[in-house]
Design an enzyme around this catalytic site. Structure first.
Site, PDB file in Angstrom:
ATOM      1  N   CYS A 113       0.825  -1.214   0.000  1.00 56.39           N
ATOM      2  CA  CYS A 113       0.000   0.000   0.000  1.00 56.39           C
ATOM      3  C   CYS A 113       0.857   1.261   0.000  1.00 56.39           C
ATOM      4  O   CYS A 113       0.330   2.357  -0.179  1.00 56.39           O
ATOM      5  CB  CYS A 113      -0.968   0.006   1.183  1.00 56.39           C
ATOM      6  SG  CYS A 113      -0.180   0.240   2.794  1.00 56.39           S
ATOM      7  N   HIS A 150      -1.177  11.603  15.679  1.00 55.39           N
ATOM      8  CA  HIS A 150      -1.805  10.827  14.608  1.00 55.39           C
ATOM      9  C   HIS A 150      -0.747   9.931  13.974  1.00 55.39           C
ATOM     10  O   HIS A 150       0.295  10.394  13.515  1.00 55.39           O
ATOM     11  CB  HIS A 150      -2.383  11.784  13.555  1.00 55.39           C
ATOM     12  CG  HIS A 150      -2.853  11.101  12.316  1.00 55.39           C
ATOM     13  ND1 HIS A 150      -4.035  10.411  12.263  1.00 55.39           N
ATOM     14  CD2 HIS A 150      -2.291  10.992  11.086  1.00 55.39           C
ATOM     15  CE1 HIS A 150      -4.189   9.917  11.036  1.00 55.39           C
ATOM     16  NE2 HIS A 150      -3.139  10.264  10.311  1.00 55.39           N
ATOM     17  N   HIS A 153      -4.107   4.817  10.156  1.00 57.09           N
ATOM     18  CA  HIS A 153      -5.425   4.191  10.279  1.00 57.09           C
ATOM     19  C   HIS A 153      -5.267   2.677  10.365  1.00 57.09           C
ATOM     20  O   HIS A 153      -4.247   2.127   9.949  1.00 57.09           O
ATOM     21  CB  HIS A 153      -6.304   4.551   9.073  1.00 57.09           C
ATOM     22  CG  HIS A 153      -6.659   5.996   9.034  1.00 57.09           C
ATOM     23  ND1 HIS A 153      -5.842   6.943   8.437  1.00 57.09           N
ATOM     24  CD2 HIS A 153      -7.720   6.667   9.534  1.00 57.09           C
ATOM     25  CE1 HIS A 153      -6.400   8.135   8.576  1.00 57.09           C
ATOM     26  NE2 HIS A 153      -7.543   7.988   9.231  1.00 57.09           N
ATOM     27  N   ASP A 157      -8.292  -5.622   6.646  1.00 59.66           N
ATOM     28  CA  ASP A 157      -7.871  -6.438   5.500  1.00 59.66           C
ATOM     29  C   ASP A 157      -6.434  -6.937   5.649  1.00 59.66           C
ATOM     30  O   ASP A 157      -5.740  -7.159   4.676  1.00 59.66           O
ATOM     31  CB  ASP A 157      -8.030  -5.652   4.197  1.00 59.66           C
ATOM     32  CG  ASP A 157      -7.189  -4.382   4.160  1.00 59.66           C
ATOM     33  OD1 ASP A 157      -6.503  -4.064   5.163  1.00 59.66           O
ATOM     34  OD2 ASP A 157      -7.220  -3.679   3.143  1.00 59.66           O
ATOM     35  N   ARG A 165      -4.727  -4.429   9.516  1.00 61.13           N
ATOM     36  CA  ARG A 165      -3.594  -3.757   8.857  1.00 61.13           C
ATOM     37  C   ARG A 165      -3.500  -2.351   9.428  1.00 61.13           C
ATOM     38  O   ARG A 165      -4.306  -1.497   9.136  1.00 61.13           O
ATOM     39  CB  ARG A 165      -3.797  -3.691   7.347  1.00 61.13           C
ATOM     40  CG  ARG A 165      -2.726  -2.867   6.624  1.00 61.13           C
ATOM     41  CD  ARG A 165      -2.872  -2.925   5.118  1.00 61.13           C
ATOM     42  NE  ARG A 165      -4.188  -2.560   4.635  1.00 61.13           N
ATOM     43  CZ  ARG A 165      -4.513  -1.351   4.158  1.00 61.13           C
ATOM     44  NH1 ARG A 165      -3.622  -0.386   4.104  1.00 61.13           N
ATOM     45  NH2 ARG A 165      -5.742  -1.122   3.730  1.00 61.13           N
ATOM     46  N   CYS A 167      -1.971   0.805   9.067  1.00 60.59           N
ATOM     47  CA  CYS A 167      -1.318   1.539   7.982  1.00 60.59           C
ATOM     48  C   CYS A 167      -0.801   2.849   8.586  1.00 60.59           C
ATOM     49  O   CYS A 167      -1.577   3.767   8.870  1.00 60.59           O
ATOM     50  CB  CYS A 167      -2.362   1.784   6.888  1.00 60.59           C
ATOM     51  SG  CYS A 167      -1.701   2.516   5.414  1.00 60.59           S
TER      52      CYS A 167
END
Length: 181
Positions: A113, A150, A153, A157, A165, A167
């Protein structure tokens, strides 16, 4: 003419129903994860002691402009540009804002990704979750439990054993190589 009008009306109803169902389904899937994450926040947030609270001015002095944009303003680095998206040395990934240990290289995987991906944090009290409805999507935001920065997310999946996951933006992390014994 009436037959054509009925067909068009039927198609419109079918499309609206399909879009509505898909939106409701995605909302329910997101809520299932978010509700369980919220429950874990309530019970585990109390465990993470020594929370770091700083003003925006203090964060700007400590962080680089890109770190500030991502960690404090909930930005996202471009895919395939971060330092750790294809980094697979053994060690620990820490929060770039406060140094809290968040993820282990043992849980890192290549999700294709463009961002570093992990199937779980080091411990449940290391991160907290917030619902994120930005950009017309419903996602679960991942934040550092110690400083509230932050990180990225979490999605459902990912690989076994969790199916998740995480990410995470590279700029939100600092890597500490594992010492050889």
């Amino acid at each position: 003419m009436l037959k054509a009008l009925l067909i068009v009306l039927f198609l419109i109803i079918a499309i609206v129903s399909a879009v509505s169902f898909n939106k409701d389904y995605r909302q329910k899937q997101s809520n299932v994860f978010f509700e369980s994450a919220s429950d874990s926040i309530k019970s585990k947030e109390k465990k993470m002691e020594d929370k770091i609270i700083r003003t925006d001015e203090e964060w700007e002095k400590i962080l680089t402009p890109e770190q500030y944009r991502v960690l404090r303003e909930k930005g996202t680095e471009r895919a395939y540009t971060g330092e750790y998206w294809d980094h697979f040395e053994e060690g620990v990934y820490k929060c770039a804002g406060c140094g809290a240990e968040l993820f282990s290289s043992d849980t890192k995987f290549d999700s294709h990704c463009g961002w570093p991906s992990y199937f779980s944090p080091l411990a449940g009290d290391r991160v907290i979750y917030r619902e994120d409805k930005s950009y017309g999507m419903i996602r679960t935001e991942v934040l550092c439990a110690k400083c509230g920065g932050h990180l990225g997310h979490v999605f459902d999946d990912g690989p076994d054993p969790t199916g998740l996951r995480y990410c995470i933006n590279s700029v939100s992390l600092i890597f500490e190589k594992r010492q050889k014994k």
